[in-house]
Design a protein around this motif. Structure first.
Motif, PDB file in Angstrom:
ATOM      1  N   GLU A 167       0.856  -1.219   0.017  1.00 22.40           N
ATOM      2  CA  GLU A 167       0.023   0.136  -0.195  1.00 22.40           C
ATOM      3  C   GLU A 167       0.854   1.310   0.129  1.00 22.40           C
ATOM      4  O   GLU A 167       0.605   2.203  -0.423  1.00 22.40           O
ATOM      5  CB  GLU A 167      -0.928   0.079   1.328  1.00 22.40           C
ATOM      6  CG  GLU A 167      -2.260  -0.752   1.106  1.00 22.40           C
ATOM      7  CD  GLU A 167      -3.049  -0.268   0.001  1.00 22.40           C
ATOM      8  OE1 GLU A 167      -3.284   0.737  -0.230  1.00 22.40           O
ATOM      9  OE2 GLU A 167      -3.196  -1.310  -1.039  1.00 22.40           O
ATOM     10  N   GLY A 168       1.955   1.250   0.838  1.00 19.92           N
ATOM     11  CA  GLY A 168       2.890   2.210   0.860  1.00 19.92           C
ATOM     12  C   GLY A 168       3.606   2.486  -0.643  1.00 19.92           C
ATOM     13  O   GLY A 168       3.666   3.853  -0.894  1.00 19.92           O
ATOM     14  N   ALA A 171       0.748   3.923  -2.821  1.00 19.07           N
ATOM     15  CA  ALA A 171       0.258   5.438  -2.336  1.00 19.07           C
ATOM     16  C   ALA A 171       1.295   6.354  -2.961  1.00 19.07           C
ATOM     17  O   ALA A 171       1.169   7.614  -3.575  1.00 19.07           O
ATOM     18  CB  ALA A 171       0.004   5.614  -1.005  1.00 19.07           C
ATOM     19  N   ALA A 172       2.609   5.957  -2.870  1.00 18.83           N
ATOM     20  CA  ALA A 172       3.801   6.795  -3.350  1.00 18.83           C
ATOM     21  C   ALA A 172       3.613   7.066  -4.930  1.00 18.83           C
ATOM     22  O   ALA A 172       3.912   8.090  -5.367  1.00 18.83           O
ATOM     23  CB  ALA A 172       5.054   6.261  -2.816  1.00 18.83           C
ATOM     24  N   THR A 174       0.929   6.901  -6.800  1.00 20.78           N
ATOM     25  CA  THR A 174      -0.173   7.448  -7.273  1.00 20.78           C
ATOM     26  C   THR A 174      -0.299   8.892  -6.728  1.00 20.78           C
ATOM     27  O   THR A 174      -1.455   9.722  -6.897  1.00 20.78           O
ATOM     28  CB  THR A 174      -1.526   6.780  -6.843  1.00 20.78           C
ATOM     29  OG1 THR A 174      -1.720   6.490  -5.510  1.00 20.78           O
ATOM     30  CG2 THR A 174      -1.468   5.228  -7.701  1.00 20.78           C
ATOM     31  N   ALA A 175       0.625   9.140  -5.547  1.00 15.57           N
ATOM     32  CA  ALA A 175       0.558  10.459  -4.936  1.00 15.57           C
ATOM     33  C   ALA A 175       0.685  11.572  -6.133  1.00 15.57           C
ATOM     34  O   ALA A 175       0.620  12.714  -5.859  1.00 15.57           O
ATOM     35  CB  ALA A 175       1.177  10.816  -3.750  1.00 15.57           C
ATOM     36  N   ASP A 176       1.601  11.115  -6.958  1.00 17.97           N
ATOM     37  CA  ASP A 176       1.920  12.074  -8.137  1.00 17.97           C
ATOM     38  C   ASP A 176       1.075  12.475  -8.979  1.00 17.97           C
ATOM     39  O   ASP A 176       0.288  11.427  -9.529  1.00 17.97           O
ATOM     40  CB  ASP A 176       3.154  11.417  -8.853  1.00 17.97           C
ATOM     41  CG  ASP A 176       3.936  12.311  -9.704  1.00 17.97           C
ATOM     42  OD1 ASP A 176       3.401  13.467 -10.041  1.00 17.97           O
ATOM     43  OD2 ASP A 176       4.776  11.894 -10.108  1.00 17.97           O
ATOM     44  N   ALA A 177       0.524  13.972  -9.011  1.00 19.60           N
ATOM     45  CA  ALA A 177      -0.511  14.222  -9.893  1.00 19.60           C
ATOM     46  C   ALA A 177      -0.254  13.861 -11.229  1.00 19.60           C
ATOM     47  O   ALA A 177      -1.286  13.560 -12.141  1.00 19.60           O
ATOM     48  CB  ALA A 177      -0.802  15.598  -9.628  1.00 19.60           C
ATOM     49  N   THR A 190       8.186  11.558 -10.481  1.00 20.07           N
ATOM     50  CA  THR A 190       8.203  11.838  -8.973  1.00 20.07           C
ATOM     51  C   THR A 190       7.630  10.829  -8.162  1.00 20.07           C
ATOM     52  O   THR A 190       8.480  10.196  -7.040  1.00 20.07           O
ATOM     53  CB  THR A 190       7.537  13.254  -9.012  1.00 20.07           C
ATOM     54  OG1 THR A 190       8.015  14.201  -9.549  1.00 20.07           O
ATOM     55  CG2 THR A 190       7.431  13.598  -7.500  1.00 20.07           C
ATOM     56  N   GLY A 191       6.637  10.079  -8.884  1.00 23.61           N
ATOM     57  CA  GLY A 191       5.958   9.072  -7.827  1.00 23.61           C
ATOM     58  C   GLY A 191       6.742   7.893  -8.111  1.00 23.61           C
ATOM     59  O   GLY A 191       6.866   7.139  -7.071  1.00 23.61           O
ATOM     60  N   ALA A 194       9.541   8.235  -5.760  1.00 22.23           N
ATOM     61  CA  ALA A 194       9.166   7.995  -4.188  1.00 22.23           C
ATOM     62  C   ALA A 194       8.968   6.693  -3.750  1.00 22.23           C
ATOM     63  O   ALA A 194       9.226   6.314  -2.818  1.00 22.23           O
ATOM     64  CB  ALA A 194       7.840   9.055  -4.082  1.00 22.23           C
ATOM     65  N   ARG A 197      12.051   5.100  -3.073  1.00 24.58           N
ATOM     66  CA  ARG A 197      12.568   5.500  -1.678  1.00 24.58           C
ATOM     67  C   ARG A 197      11.839   4.677  -0.680  1.00 24.58           C
ATOM     68  O   ARG A 197      12.376   4.148   0.512  1.00 24.58           O
ATOM     69  CB  ARG A 197      12.497   6.866  -1.428  1.00 24.58           C
ATOM     70  CG  ARG A 197      13.588   7.622  -2.031  1.00 24.58           C
ATOM     71  CD  ARG A 197      13.738   9.111  -1.931  1.00 24.58           C
ATOM     72  NE  ARG A 197      14.907   9.462  -2.701  1.00 24.58           N
ATOM     73  CZ  ARG A 197      16.198   9.674  -2.405  1.00 24.58           C
ATOM     74  NH1 ARG A 197      16.357   9.986  -0.981  1.00 24.58           N
ATOM     75  NH2 ARG A 197      17.033  10.088  -3.238  1.00 24.58           N
ATOM     76  N   VAL A 198      10.515   4.310  -0.765  1.00 27.62           N
ATOM     77  CA  VAL A 198       9.721   3.517   0.156  1.00 27.62           C
ATOM     78  C   VAL A 198      10.195   2.179  -0.092  1.00 27.62           C
ATOM     79  O   VAL A 198      10.234   1.357   0.931  1.00 27.62           O
ATOM     80  CB  VAL A 198       8.202   3.797  -0.281  1.00 27.62           C
ATOM     81  CG1 VAL A 198       7.409   2.568   0.482  1.00 27.62           C
ATOM     82  CG2 VAL A 198       7.605   5.005  -0.180  1.00 27.62           C
TER      83      VAL A 198
ATOM     84  N   ALA B 171       9.355  11.146   1.050  1.00 28.42           N
ATOM     85  CA  ALA B 171       8.920  10.950  -0.596  1.00 28.42           C
ATOM     86  C   ALA B 171       7.570  11.088  -0.816  1.00 28.42           C
ATOM     87  O   ALA B 171       7.179  11.746  -1.816  1.00 28.42           O
ATOM     88  CB  ALA B 171       9.772  10.001  -1.016  1.00 28.42           C
ATOM     89  N   ALA B 175       5.955  13.977  -2.946  1.00 26.12           N
ATOM     90  CA  ALA B 175       5.512  13.658  -4.396  1.00 26.12           C
ATOM     91  C   ALA B 175       4.081  14.349  -4.463  1.00 26.12           C
ATOM     92  O   ALA B 175       3.880  14.545  -5.731  1.00 26.12           O
ATOM     93  CB  ALA B 175       5.395  12.166  -4.031  1.00 26.12           C
ATOM     94  N   THR B 190      -3.193  14.384  -0.254  1.00 24.40           N
ATOM     95  CA  THR B 190      -2.809  13.179  -0.837  1.00 24.40           C
ATOM     96  C   THR B 190      -1.748  12.543  -0.510  1.00 24.40           C
ATOM     97  O   THR B 190      -1.274  11.709   0.103  1.00 24.40           O
ATOM     98  CB  THR B 190      -2.540  13.335  -2.221  1.00 24.40           C
ATOM     99  OG1 THR B 190      -4.044  13.950  -2.663  1.00 24.40           O
ATOM    100  CG2 THR B 190      -2.510  12.095  -3.300  1.00 24.40           C
TER     101      THR B 190
END
Lengths: 337, 337
Positions: A167-168, A171-172, A174-177, A190-191, A194, A197-198, B171, B175, B190
């Motif tokens: 999930e982490g 989420a990383a 999809t957090a990128d617009a 960017t996503g 991220a 890094r997760v 991140a 993000a 988000t």
């Protein structure tokens, strides 16, 4: 890397109901199929891995010796070579690519193995991580066909914690617009960075980082490892929708969801007839050895053999010679049995 | 929650050079300071925690009994009550808030303790997680003042793996394009929700999730726990810049960076004169017990006592009665020594 074959699956109906028309299974083989077709091994790929990422465990003098075995490496659906969001034409393209299960992957691979090669028995199925999940699925889907399985650093059912870890990652991304619900024109980097890094904290153990073992991989600092290895990994031809397709496959993996078992994972494990050598890594943070201890208790002929050391999940990635020797020796022993 | 005091730090110069003008330290006290000022305990807050989040370990009949001790809970710089990106006027506001070290936090707390209360000796400093880091720092910054320390689920120096875990959290927050380099007008929710999902896999152990123990906290499913507990946690008055300020403090925590030790963490640990009872949690994924074993080897008078069980880092959060009893009993024993 472009040296591989395609098996045309035709109209391939998935477990959740969608039909992928003109579905393709990309694969590579190593060695020669014996006249009696009795020397075949299947070695599926892992999360975002491609067939060439499996080659570290194949070679002359190794357990998976192409001079002795015919080794088939099928690419997982969603990995960008087999049918995937990134290579499927509309209307099932990109964000609309359907949900694929581990069961579906093995069904496709079974068609390749039987229809293209006429193979009726497999000496061994083995794989790392999600490849281990497909390995378990082979033994449950085709108990009379699979003689031996050696799943390493993976599981027969994705644990709740493993789902949360994923999930982490999801989420990383999809957090990128720029992800735009999956309808991006360019990768949401960017996503993806991220997500890298997760993932970094999960892939290797606490002790791996404490001992600065990333230096042994040629990285000059912790940040160099995060950028050079991890961000590089997620940007190396990876596609966000492909990653999310395989992530869904992973989160929803469970041999108990094989038709006929009605969600009963234990019953599915009990049905396995293959001899199983199960190898979790001592410090794997998302496939911890306890989970595999549990699985082994339910498989009639199974041994648990923990890969020792601090490399965590990436013990099965082929980067650490000690771990490679351990896995190779175990496969040799299993194949001789 | 609005019942707390402010200590005016005035022009407060930080270890990295910036001066916070009109800096404020928010705190709450429990109990009454004895006439001889000999019954004081300091109990700093954790990452994003507020003084009220520490109250589970304070109460009549407990080790931290306000009828017996004068317990001071200072809020960490950056937590939204003490000086923080979210409450500092320009020009050091929001994305421009300066870098704060654990050393700075303890320097501010020392001024509170000595200038406002005239306290010269502390019976105990204790804290969870980043509160444990501040606990270690107290013992290094003021060895003649601190009689006992009880850091739980935290460390004297942030390990490389712990830094990597935090990179994933950072991140995820950044993000989100709405973060806008820290100059957002509304919270980048988000990104905060993504950070919550990243954090979820780290906060509790694999076994906690395997056993579905989130149900004991009142959550009806894994997804309910991710939304209800974790996303709720990150949206509950949290500010993205505040979180990133404290995250920087955490990533850069190291008692060896105390002036006079020149980066030598071991020398700093050796300088501790307090009696130390160090309590990592058995399955803490980012402050694993091995790291605290290492620290304890270098502190002259220290005992390692591992909190058993599967709650992982959140063993020190006050949610699990067994862990609360364990920590409370240990504090009672330490205070009696």
């Amino acid at each position: 890397m472009n040296d591989y074959q395609i098996f045309e699956l035709g109209d391939f109906t998935l477990q959740h109901g969608a039909t992928l028309r003109g579905a393709k299974l990309a694969y590579q083989t190593y060695g020669t199929l014996a006249a009696d077709r009795g020397n075949a091994v299947v070695y599926p790929t892992w999360y975002s891995g491609r067939h060439w990422d499996n080659e570290w465990l194949i070679g002359p003098g190794m357990a998976l010796d192409p001079e002795r075995y015919f080794i088939i490496v099928p690419n997982m659906l969603g990995n960008g070579l087999s049918s995937s969001p990134s290579n499927t034409p509309p209307p099932y393209d990109r964000a609309r690519f359907p949900r694929v299960t581990v069961y579906d992957n093995v069904a496709a691979q079974h068609r390749l193995v039987t229809e293209r090669f006429g193979i009726e028995r497999l000496r061994l199925v083995t794989g790392w991580s999600m490849g281990a999940g497909q390995t378990y699925q082979w033994a449950v889907s085709h108990p009379d066909m699979v003689e031996r399985i050696a799943p390493f650093c993976g599981s027969s059912r994705t644990s709740p914690h493993n789902k949360v870890f994923l999930e982490g990652v999801k989420a990383a991304i999809t957090a990128d617009a720029a992800f735009a619900g999956g309808w991006y024109r360019e990768q949401p980097t960017t996503g993806l960075r991220a997500a890298a890094r997760v993932y970094a904290g999960w892939g290797f153990s606490q002790a791996f980082y404490w001992d600065h073992l990333y230096r042994s991989l040629g990285y000059s600092s912790l940040e160099d490892f995060l950028v050079g290895f991890w961000e590089g990994f997620f940007l190396d031809g990876r596609d966000a929708n492909n990653l999310l397709t395989m992530l869904w496959t992973w989160q929803n993996a469970d041999v108990g969801l094989t038709p006929g078992f009605d969600g009963d994972t234990v019953a599915a494990l009990r049905s396995i007839r293959a001899r199983a050598l199960v190898m979790p890594a001592e410090k794997d943070l998302y496939f911890p050895p306890e989970d595999e201890e549990w699985a082994v208790r339910h498989i009639p002929d199974a041994e648990l053999r923990v890969i020792p050391g601090v490399w965590g999940h990436f013990a099965g990635h082929g980067s650490n010679p000690d771990d490679t020797r351990f896995i190779d020796a175990a496969l040799r022993e299993l194949l001789a049995a």
